[in-house]
Write an enzyme that holds these catalytic residues in place. Sequence first.
Site, PDB file in Angstrom:
ATOM      1  N   ASP A  58     -14.988   2.735  14.990  1.00  0.00           N
ATOM      2  CA  ASP A  58     -13.837   3.491  14.507  1.00  0.00           C
ATOM      3  C   ASP A  58     -12.993   4.043  15.654  1.00  0.00           C
ATOM      4  O   ASP A  58     -11.779   4.175  15.519  1.00  0.00           O
ATOM      5  CB  ASP A  58     -14.352   4.653  13.634  1.00  0.00           C
ATOM      6  CG  ASP A  58     -13.245   5.295  12.826  1.00  0.00           C
ATOM      7  OD1 ASP A  58     -12.441   4.562  12.241  1.00  0.00           O
ATOM      8  OD2 ASP A  58     -13.174   6.549  12.793  1.00  0.00           O
ATOM      9  N   GLY A 106       0.845  -1.203   0.000  1.00  0.00           N
ATOM     10  CA  GLY A 106       0.000   0.000   0.000  1.00  0.00           C
ATOM     11  C   GLY A 106       0.873   1.243   0.000  1.00  0.00           C
ATOM     12  O   GLY A 106       0.491   2.289   0.517  1.00  0.00           O
ATOM     13  N   LYS A 110     -17.599  13.443  15.549  1.00  0.00           N
ATOM     14  CA  LYS A 110     -17.133  14.224  14.403  1.00  0.00           C
ATOM     15  C   LYS A 110     -17.983  15.475  14.261  1.00  0.00           C
ATOM     16  O   LYS A 110     -19.105  15.537  14.770  1.00  0.00           O
ATOM     17  CB  LYS A 110     -17.254  13.383  13.129  1.00  0.00           C
ATOM     18  CG  LYS A 110     -16.272  12.237  13.124  1.00  0.00           C
ATOM     19  CD  LYS A 110     -16.118  11.654  11.748  1.00  0.00           C
ATOM     20  CE  LYS A 110     -15.050  10.601  11.722  1.00  0.00           C
ATOM     21  NZ  LYS A 110     -13.684  11.125  11.829  1.00  0.00           N
ATOM     22  N   ASP A 167      -2.354   0.698  17.046  1.00  0.00           N
ATOM     23  CA  ASP A 167      -3.371   1.633  17.516  1.00  0.00           C
ATOM     24  C   ASP A 167      -2.581   2.919  17.697  1.00  0.00           C
ATOM     25  O   ASP A 167      -1.837   3.062  18.661  1.00  0.00           O
ATOM     26  CB  ASP A 167      -3.966   1.173  18.857  1.00  0.00           C
ATOM     27  CG  ASP A 167      -5.076   2.111  19.319  1.00  0.00           C
ATOM     28  OD1 ASP A 167      -4.930   3.336  19.118  1.00  0.00           O
ATOM     29  OD2 ASP A 167      -6.078   1.642  19.870  1.00  0.00           O
ATOM     30  N   HIS A 168      -2.703   3.833  16.736  1.00  0.00           N
ATOM     31  CA  HIS A 168      -1.737   4.941  16.732  1.00  0.00           C
ATOM     32  C   HIS A 168      -1.875   5.844  17.963  1.00  0.00           C
ATOM     33  O   HIS A 168      -0.962   6.597  18.284  1.00  0.00           O
ATOM     34  CB  HIS A 168      -1.786   5.740  15.429  1.00  0.00           C
ATOM     35  CG  HIS A 168      -3.025   6.556  15.255  1.00  0.00           C
ATOM     36  ND1 HIS A 168      -4.166   6.051  14.726  1.00  0.00           N
ATOM     37  CD2 HIS A 168      -3.280   7.834  15.568  1.00  0.00           C
ATOM     38  CE1 HIS A 168      -5.086   6.995  14.719  1.00  0.00           C
ATOM     39  NE2 HIS A 168      -4.582   8.086  15.227  1.00  0.00           N
ATOM     40  N   LYS A 183      -5.353  -0.601  11.509  1.00  0.00           N
ATOM     41  CA  LYS A 183      -6.751  -0.776  11.894  1.00  0.00           C
ATOM     42  C   LYS A 183      -7.618  -0.623  10.647  1.00  0.00           C
ATOM     43  O   LYS A 183      -7.156   0.001   9.691  1.00  0.00           O
ATOM     44  CB  LYS A 183      -7.131   0.233  12.972  1.00  0.00           C
ATOM     45  CG  LYS A 183      -7.485   1.634  12.449  1.00  0.00           C
ATOM     46  CD  LYS A 183      -8.160   2.466  13.505  1.00  0.00           C
ATOM     47  CE  LYS A 183      -8.817   3.666  12.859  1.00  0.00           C
ATOM     48  NZ  LYS A 183      -9.435   4.600  13.728  1.00  0.00           N
ATOM     49  N   LEU A 237      -1.916   6.639   3.605  1.00  0.00           N
ATOM     50  CA  LEU A 237      -1.235   6.453   4.891  1.00  0.00           C
ATOM     51  C   LEU A 237       0.290   6.468   4.709  1.00  0.00           C
ATOM     52  O   LEU A 237       1.019   7.114   5.469  1.00  0.00           O
ATOM     53  CB  LEU A 237      -1.668   5.120   5.529  1.00  0.00           C
ATOM     54  CG  LEU A 237      -1.065   4.849   6.893  1.00  0.00           C
ATOM     55  CD1 LEU A 237      -1.675   5.755   7.952  1.00  0.00           C
ATOM     56  CD2 LEU A 237      -1.263   3.393   7.296  1.00  0.00           C
ATOM     57  N   GLU A 259     -13.621  15.843  17.140  1.00  0.00           N
ATOM     58  CA  GLU A 259     -13.025  16.339  15.892  1.00  0.00           C
ATOM     59  C   GLU A 259     -13.927  17.397  15.305  1.00  0.00           C
ATOM     60  O   GLU A 259     -15.154  17.291  15.407  1.00  0.00           O
ATOM     61  CB  GLU A 259     -12.942  15.202  14.869  1.00  0.00           C
ATOM     62  CG  GLU A 259     -11.859  14.212  15.132  1.00  0.00           C
ATOM     63  CD  GLU A 259     -11.821  13.185  14.011  1.00  0.00           C
ATOM     64  OE1 GLU A 259     -11.658  13.573  12.850  1.00  0.00           O
ATOM     65  OE2 GLU A 259     -11.990  12.001  14.321  1.00  0.00           O
ATOM     66  N   HIS A 273      -9.151   3.080  20.286  1.00  0.00           N
ATOM     67  CA  HIS A 273      -8.469   4.192  20.969  1.00  0.00           C
ATOM     68  C   HIS A 273      -9.055   4.519  22.346  1.00  0.00           C
ATOM     69  O   HIS A 273      -8.322   4.692  23.316  1.00  0.00           O
ATOM     70  CB  HIS A 273      -8.515   5.457  20.115  1.00  0.00           C
ATOM     71  CG  HIS A 273      -8.171   5.240  18.678  1.00  0.00           C
ATOM     72  ND1 HIS A 273      -7.087   4.485  18.292  1.00  0.00           N
ATOM     73  CD2 HIS A 273      -8.762   5.654  17.527  1.00  0.00           C
ATOM     74  CE1 HIS A 273      -7.032   4.465  16.960  1.00  0.00           C
ATOM     75  NE2 HIS A 273      -8.034   5.154  16.484  1.00  0.00           N
ATOM     76  N   GLY A 325      -0.439   4.562  -1.324  1.00  0.00           N
ATOM     77  CA  GLY A 325      -1.660   5.071  -0.681  1.00  0.00           C
ATOM     78  C   GLY A 325      -1.429   6.259   0.228  1.00  0.00           C
ATOM     79  O   GLY A 325      -0.295   6.733   0.418  1.00  0.00           O
TER      80      GLY A 325
HETATM   81  P1  NAP Z   1      -5.508   4.119   0.235  1.00  0.00           P
HETATM   82  O1  NAP Z   1      -5.007   5.505   0.094  1.00  0.00           O
HETATM   83  O2  NAP Z   1      -6.784   3.749  -0.424  1.00  0.00           O
HETATM   84  O3  NAP Z   1      -4.351   3.158  -0.313  1.00  0.00           O
HETATM   85  C1  NAP Z   1      -4.567   1.798  -0.549  1.00  0.00           C
HETATM   86  C2  NAP Z   1      -3.279   1.170  -1.035  1.00  0.00           C
HETATM   87  O4  NAP Z   1      -3.518  -0.201  -1.293  1.00  0.00           O
HETATM   88  C3  NAP Z   1      -2.740   1.768  -2.311  1.00  0.00           C
HETATM   89  O5  NAP Z   1      -1.353   1.860  -2.222  1.00  0.00           O
HETATM   90  C4  NAP Z   1      -3.152   0.737  -3.350  1.00  0.00           C
HETATM   91  O6  NAP Z   1      -2.292   0.710  -4.452  1.00  0.00           O
HETATM   92  C5  NAP Z   1      -2.992  -0.527  -2.587  1.00  0.00           C
HETATM   93  N1  NAP Z   1      -3.767  -1.622  -3.164  1.00  0.00           N
HETATM   94  C6  NAP Z   1      -5.110  -1.737  -3.266  1.00  0.00           C
HETATM   95  N2  NAP Z   1      -5.438  -2.913  -3.853  1.00  0.00           N
HETATM   96  C7  NAP Z   1      -4.264  -3.539  -4.123  1.00  0.00           C
HETATM   97  C8  NAP Z   1      -3.916  -4.784  -4.687  1.00  0.00           C
HETATM   98  N3  NAP Z   1      -4.844  -5.658  -5.120  1.00  0.00           N
HETATM   99  N4  NAP Z   1      -2.612  -5.110  -4.792  1.00  0.00           N
HETATM  100  C9  NAP Z   1      -1.661  -4.274  -4.366  1.00  0.00           C
HETATM  101  N5  NAP Z   1      -1.910  -3.077  -3.809  1.00  0.00           N
HETATM  102  C10 NAP Z   1      -3.201  -2.711  -3.699  1.00  0.00           C
HETATM  103  O7  NAP Z   1      -5.650   3.696   1.767  1.00  0.00           O
HETATM  104  P2  NAP Z   1      -4.920   4.312   3.039  1.00  0.00           P
HETATM  105  O8  NAP Z   1      -5.677   5.508   3.491  1.00  0.00           O
HETATM  106  O9  NAP Z   1      -3.475   4.460   2.771  1.00  0.00           O
HETATM  107  O10 NAP Z   1      -5.205   3.195   4.145  1.00  0.00           O
HETATM  108  C11 NAP Z   1      -4.531   1.955   4.156  1.00  0.00           C
HETATM  109  C12 NAP Z   1      -4.941   1.186   5.414  1.00  0.00           C
HETATM  110  O11 NAP Z   1      -4.575   1.937   6.549  1.00  0.00           O
HETATM  111  C13 NAP Z   1      -6.442   0.948   5.555  1.00  0.00           C
HETATM  112  O12 NAP Z   1      -6.642  -0.278   6.207  1.00  0.00           O
HETATM  113  C14 NAP Z   1      -6.905   2.076   6.458  1.00  0.00           C
HETATM  114  O13 NAP Z   1      -8.064   1.731   7.185  1.00  0.00           O
HETATM  115  C15 NAP Z   1      -5.703   2.191   7.374  1.00  0.00           C
HETATM  116  N6  NAP Z   1      -5.552   3.504   7.981  1.00  0.00           N
HETATM  117  C16 NAP Z   1      -5.360   4.614   7.217  1.00  0.00           C
HETATM  118  C17 NAP Z   1      -5.183   5.848   7.826  1.00  0.00           C
HETATM  119  C18 NAP Z   1      -4.920   7.099   7.027  1.00  0.00           C
HETATM  120  O14 NAP Z   1      -4.664   8.129   7.659  1.00  0.00           O
HETATM  121  N7  NAP Z   1      -4.959   7.075   5.725  1.00  0.00           N
HETATM  122  C19 NAP Z   1      -5.221   5.936   9.223  1.00  0.00           C
HETATM  123  C20 NAP Z   1      -5.420   4.784   9.979  1.00  0.00           C
HETATM  124  C21 NAP Z   1      -5.580   3.574   9.339  1.00  0.00           C
HETATM  125  P3  NAP Z   1      -2.746   1.283  -5.886  1.00  0.00           P
HETATM  126  O15 NAP Z   1      -3.518   2.514  -5.605  1.00  0.00           O
HETATM  127  O16 NAP Z   1      -1.447   1.517  -6.561  1.00  0.00           O
HETATM  128  O17 NAP Z   1      -3.587   0.231  -6.483  1.00  0.00           O
END
Ligand code: NAP
Length: 497
Positions: free
Chosen positions: A238, A15, A343, A180-181, A151, A20, A219, A243, A18
Site C-alpha cells: 500500500d 467511478g 498506521k 501516485d498522489h 493505485k 475518491l 498515520e 510512495h 465513489g
Molecule cells: P468506491 O467509493 O468504492 O467507489 C467505486 C466506484 O466504482 C463507484 O462509483 C461505483 O459506482 C463504481 N462501480 C463499481 N462497480 C461498477 C460497475 N460494474 N460499473 C460501473 N461503475 C462501477 O471507491 P473509491 O474509494 O472511490 O476508490 C476508487 C479507486 O481509487 C480504487 O481503485 C481505490 O483503490 C483508488 N483510490 C482511492 C482513494 C480514496 O481516497 N478513496 C485513494 C487512492 C486510491 P456505484 O457505487 O454507483 O455502483
Amino acid sequence: MKQDKTPPTLIMIFGATGDLAKRKLFPSLYQLYLKGNLSDQFAVLGVGRREWSQEQFREHVRSALQNSAHSNDQIELFIEHCVYQSHDVTDSRSYIQLKELANELDENFTLEGNRIFYLAMAPEFFGTITDHLKQDGLTDTNGFCRLVIEKPFGHDLPSAGALNEQIRKSFSEEQIYRIDHYLGKEMVQNIEVIRFANALFEPLWNSRFISNIQITSSETLGVEERGRYYETSGALRDMVQNHMLQMVALLAMEPPINLSTDEIRSEKVRVLRSMRPVEGKEVDDYFVRGQYGPGIVNGKEVKGYREGANVDAASNTETFVAGKVMIDNFRWAGVPFFIRTGKSMAVKSTKIVVQFKDIPMNLYYNKEHSLDPNLLVIHIQPDEGITLHLNAKKTSEGVNTQPVKLSYSASSVDGINTPEAYEKLLFDCIMGDATNFTHWDEVRRSWSFVDKISDHWESTKEESFPNYESGGMGPDKSHKLLADEGFEWWSVGELDK
Ligand code: NAP
C-alpha cells in the site's frame, strides 16, 4: 502552479459516484475552475452504476463542492459542465450510449475531441474498460486521449505486468498516467528544486557528507473500514512499493540533463535499478514488519488491527514497515536510506530527514555540550516546508554551542494553502505533462524489489504480531534496525517543534 489554461477537454470519470471522486476529483477540478486554470471548454462525464438522474448527480457534485471549497461562488456555473451516465462497465452494450453522449458533449462544449478517461474504480475493471474504450471507438477522436489509472497498479509484478499488457492494447505508454498522489504533493515536488537549485546542497549530496536519510510516513488512523482491502495489501504494497520508493528515487537520483519528463523518469529508474535486492532470510536483516495492537491514539482508546471489521483474527498482514534500502551506486555506496510507514501510530506525519556526517573534529566538545549533526528536514505533510538544523554559539556563554534551526514554511510564505495533490496532477494530465506520474519502468522495478520481501513475509508467519501498541512508533525491532548501524530514528514529533 503554472497559470496556464488547460486545452478543451472532456474528463470522463469512471467511478464518479465513489469516494475518491467526491473527496478529491470534483473538488480539485472545481479549484482549477475557480482559479481560472480550467478552460471554459470542458465537460465532466461521470459514470457509475447507480441509476441517478442528471439532477441527482449534480446535487451530489454540489454537496461535494460545498463541503470542500473555499468559495461557493461558481459552483452552479461549474455544475453546468457535469453530466452523468448510469453504466455498468461490464455491460458491453452501454459503451455505445457512452460514446454518443461523449460525442454530444464534444460538440456542445467544443472539446475538440480531447478526452481524459479517469478510472477511479477497483483495478479489476481497468482492463475491461480500456478494451471497450478502444473497441467501441471512444478513443477514436481527432484530439488527445489519455488514461488515468488509480493505485493499486497490480498486486505484485506478474499481476502488474498482466494489467499493463492489457491496457497497452488500447493506450500507448505516453497516453497512460499512473497516479501516485505523493508525486503531486508540493514538498515532494520540491525535493528536486531543493537539490538542484541550491549550490549549498548538491555538492554535499553524496556518501562523503551524508550519513543516512530517513523517510517516515506515519498515520494516526488505523485501517478503519478498509479491512477487506488491507488484508490483501498490507503496508508494503500500500505504501512502500509506490510512495516510499518514489521518494527514495527523487532523493537519490542524479541531476537530469534537463527537466523533461523522459530525463527525470530515466534518472529515477536508474535509482530503482541500483537498489540492492534482498530476498529470503536476508530480508530480516533489512526489513521489519509490524502490526498494531490496541492502545491509545490522541487520548482515545483504539482497537488492535485484528479486532477490525473484515480482518482475520490471526492475520499475518503488516500495518507497519521499516526498512533499510541500500543504493549500490557511486554516489550512495554505504549510505542507508531508512524508510518507515505505519498506521495507528503516535503522530500523523510525512517527513524526510537528511542527516549529514559529523565534522572531522569537534573543537567545541566537552561533557556538557555535545554537537548535534546537521540535518535537513523536509516536511511533506501535514506541515510543508524545510528546516535546516545547525549549531551556533550560545548567547553570552563563552564558546559553547546550541542547536539552531532555519525554517521555511511553504504555507506561511505563500499565505494560502498549497494546492491539493490531485489538483496539480489533474492539471498536469490535462496539460499533457506526465512527469509526476509513474512510468511502467518505475512500477516494474518497484514491484520486483518489493515482491522479494513479500514472498519472504508471506511464507513465514510473524509470531510476535501484534507487536506494537497503537499510539506508538512501531515495534522495537524498527529501532534496532537503526541502532545496529549506529543511528536512531529522529523523532518526527520533536522535529516539528
Ligand atoms: P468506491 O467509493 O468504492 O467507489 C467505486 C466506484 O466504482 C463507484 O462509483 C461505483 O459506482 C463504481 N462501480 C463499481 N462497480 C461498477 C460497475 N460494474 N460499473 C460501473 N461503475 C462501477 O471507491 P473509491 O474509494 O472511490 O476508490 C476508487 C479507486 O481509487 C480504487 O481503485 C481505490 O483503490 C483508488 N483510490 C482511492 C482513494 C480514496 O481516497 N478513496 C485513494 C487512492 C486510491 P456505484 O457505487 O454507483 O455502483
